[in-house]
Design a protein around this motif. Structure first.
Motif, PDB file in Angstrom:
ATOM      1  N   PRO A 109      54.713  33.358  28.375  1.00 42.88           N
ATOM      2  CA  PRO A 109      55.730  32.585  27.230  1.00 42.88           C
ATOM      3  C   PRO A 109      55.178  32.326  26.215  1.00 42.88           C
ATOM      4  O   PRO A 109      54.429  33.217  25.055  1.00 42.88           O
ATOM      5  CB  PRO A 109      55.243  31.576  28.348  1.00 42.88           C
ATOM      6  CG  PRO A 109      53.814  31.484  28.459  1.00 42.88           C
ATOM      7  CD  PRO A 109      53.735  32.650  28.769  1.00 42.88           C
ATOM      8  N   ALA A 129      56.220  30.118  22.082  1.00 37.05           N
ATOM      9  CA  ALA A 129      56.936  29.215  22.220  1.00 37.05           C
ATOM     10  C   ALA A 129      57.512  28.722  20.991  1.00 37.05           C
ATOM     11  O   ALA A 129      57.551  29.501  19.719  1.00 37.05           O
ATOM     12  CB  ALA A 129      55.969  28.146  21.768  1.00 37.05           C
ATOM     13  N   GLY A 154      58.409  24.622  26.442  1.00 36.03           N
ATOM     14  CA  GLY A 154      57.204  25.358  25.437  1.00 36.03           C
ATOM     15  C   GLY A 154      58.472  24.654  23.889  1.00 36.03           C
ATOM     16  O   GLY A 154      57.286  25.213  23.063  1.00 36.03           O
ATOM     17  N   GLU A 165      62.526  22.629  35.145  1.00 36.97           N
ATOM     18  CA  GLU A 165      60.503  22.989  34.687  1.00 36.97           C
ATOM     19  C   GLU A 165      60.049  24.138  35.679  1.00 36.97           C
ATOM     20  O   GLU A 165      59.486  24.655  36.058  1.00 36.97           O
ATOM     21  CB  GLU A 165      59.706  22.843  33.873  1.00 36.97           C
ATOM     22  CG  GLU A 165      59.826  22.220  32.353  1.00 36.97           C
ATOM     23  CD  GLU A 165      59.161  21.108  31.946  1.00 36.97           C
ATOM     24  OE1 GLU A 165      59.024  21.464  30.487  1.00 36.97           O
ATOM     25  OE2 GLU A 165      58.613  20.256  32.217  1.00 36.97           O
ATOM     26  N   SER A 223      60.468  27.998  35.063  1.00 35.62           N
ATOM     27  CA  SER A 223      59.665  27.708  34.005  1.00 35.62           C
ATOM     28  C   SER A 223      59.029  28.300  33.828  1.00 35.62           C
ATOM     29  O   SER A 223      57.579  28.744  34.318  1.00 35.62           O
ATOM     30  CB  SER A 223      58.821  26.583  33.074  1.00 35.62           C
ATOM     31  OG  SER A 223      58.543  26.874  32.444  1.00 35.62           O
ATOM     32  N   PHE A 258      55.924  28.968  31.476  1.00 32.63           N
ATOM     33  CA  PHE A 258      55.216  28.243  30.883  1.00 32.63           C
ATOM     34  C   PHE A 258      54.356  27.585  31.850  1.00 32.63           C
ATOM     35  O   PHE A 258      53.278  26.583  31.619  1.00 32.63           O
ATOM     36  CB  PHE A 258      55.220  26.768  29.683  1.00 32.63           C
ATOM     37  CG  PHE A 258      56.406  27.413  28.463  1.00 32.63           C
ATOM     38  CD1 PHE A 258      55.447  27.161  27.224  1.00 32.63           C
ATOM     39  CD2 PHE A 258      57.475  28.327  28.263  1.00 32.63           C
ATOM     40  CE1 PHE A 258      56.544  28.097  26.321  1.00 32.63           C
ATOM     41  CE2 PHE A 258      58.051  28.704  27.712  1.00 32.63           C
ATOM     42  CZ  PHE A 258      57.589  28.783  26.324  1.00 32.63           C
ATOM     43  N   ASN A 266      64.193  32.135  31.004  1.00 30.58           N
ATOM     44  CA  ASN A 266      64.233  31.723  29.271  1.00 30.58           C
ATOM     45  C   ASN A 266      65.060  32.156  28.293  1.00 30.58           C
ATOM     46  O   ASN A 266      66.240  30.475  28.029  1.00 30.58           O
ATOM     47  CB  ASN A 266      63.150  32.691  28.274  1.00 30.58           C
ATOM     48  CG  ASN A 266      61.962  31.986  29.150  1.00 30.58           C
ATOM     49  OD1 ASN A 266      61.760  31.177  30.347  1.00 30.58           O
ATOM     50  ND2 ASN A 266      61.090  32.723  27.772  1.00 30.58           N
TER      51      ASN A 266
END
Length: 325
Positions: free
Chosen positions: A6, A8, A50, A80, A84, A86, A182
């Motif tokens: 991932p 940010a 994120g 999430e 996700s 993340f 994403n």
């Protein structure tokens, strides 16, 4: 199968009239506007996907607003958990790791089915299987380089939306395939949050999940407004959407760049493995966050002419392009 990596994301847009309270004189002024109309107002911020997120709601019953915000954040956590990158324990992360997933989460199914339909509609310009390109570019950038042709060919051999098989009870990836959602997850989350707020009877709300949704009116009774950041000067407002209702999503070359000139960034053309060069940002407004999010990414790859045709074919959608500058 390479582990998904991932990133940010930076904040990409400036909100005028909700979470960006400085434009209104601060939280006190924001609440005073609601109080003058006999409404309670609550804003709750946190971290998800994120990045920073914030939900704002107004109504006559403070307890109902608090319950709605609880439900809104629970809706984000559920998305999430499904999709996700993340979270190492998300359903999507497990699918990428294992290559198959039994009894997939309904949110993951909804996202992936939309992603594959959009891939088919765009001739593969939008493709959720571009994840293998990410570690290639990130690794090269860490060395101060661009990926070589051989490295890109190796990654592209694992890219292709037809490499995914989806059924209600099982998702299967061809060997070497890895997915990223994403480009859809924050818009989809905005849909889920707004639905949760509506279920609690909230009529006036502004949702920031990294993409935006608005319903009803601003606490002062005027329509919501959304300011769009200048992609080359993100602290400045390039345009204001007013009135703003429904959903908006922005894709841009400045969210995560691999080169100082932003020629190389996190949006990949699945045909070449490189970043599209025509645009610095695209903002799409749509009746749903999922559609807005997906179309904005697809338009970055398609370019302004083909992207405009794609958006025009969707009822209730509009697009704003910003070229390289």
């Amino acid at each position: 199968m390479s582990a998904p990596t991932p990133f940010a994301p930076a904040r990409r847009r400036l909100l005028v009239g909700a979470a960006g309270l400085a434009a209104l004189g601060g939280v006190a002024a924001f609440r005073a506007a609601a109080t003058s109309r006999g409404l309670a107002l609550r804003t709750r911020a946190g971290l998800a996907f994120g990045t920073t997120v914030a939900l704002t709601a107004a109504g006559p019953d403070p307890s109902a607003i608090e319950a709605a915000l609880d439900d809104g954040f629970a809706a984000m956590r559920a998305v999430e958990a499904a999709a996700s990158l993340f979270r190492a324990d998300s359903a999507l992360a497990r699918l990428n790791r294992d290559g198959s997933l039994e009894a997939p989460d309904p949110h993951l199914l909804a996202l992936l089915r939309f992603a594959l339909a959009l891939a088919a509609e765009t001739g593969g310009a939008f493709d959720p299987t571009v994840q293998p390109l990410w570690p290639v570019w990130a690794g090269a950038a860490a060395r101060g380089e661009r990926p070589g042709a051989e490295a890109l060919r190796g990654a592209l051999a694992r890219v292709g939306w037809r490499r995914v098989r989806v059924a209600t009870d099982r998702i299967v990836l061809e060997p070497g395939t890895a997915l990223t959602l994403n480009a859809l997850i924050q818009g989809y989350a905005a849909d889920q949050v707004m639905a949760a707020l509506r279920a609690r009877g909230i009529a006036d709300a502004f949702v920031d999940t990294g993409e935006f949704g608005a319903a009803g009116a601003h606490p002062d009774g005027t329509p919501w407004r959304l300011g769009l950041a200048d992609p080359r000067h993100p602290g400045e407002v390039a345009a204001v959407l007013a009135p703003f209702t429904g959903f908006a999503a922005t894709s841009g070359d400045y969210n995560m760049s691999f080169s100082d000139d932003r020629a190389d960034h996190h949006i990949f053309d699945p045909a070449t493995g490189r970043s599209p060069r025509a645009l610095s940002s695209v903002t799409v407004t749509a009746p749903t966050g999922l559609v807005a999010d997906g179309l904005s990414t697809a338009c970055m790859v398609l370019g302004p002419a083909r992207g405009a045709d794609l958006v025009a074919a969707r009822p209730g959608c509009a697009v704003r392009f910003t070229g390289k500058g």
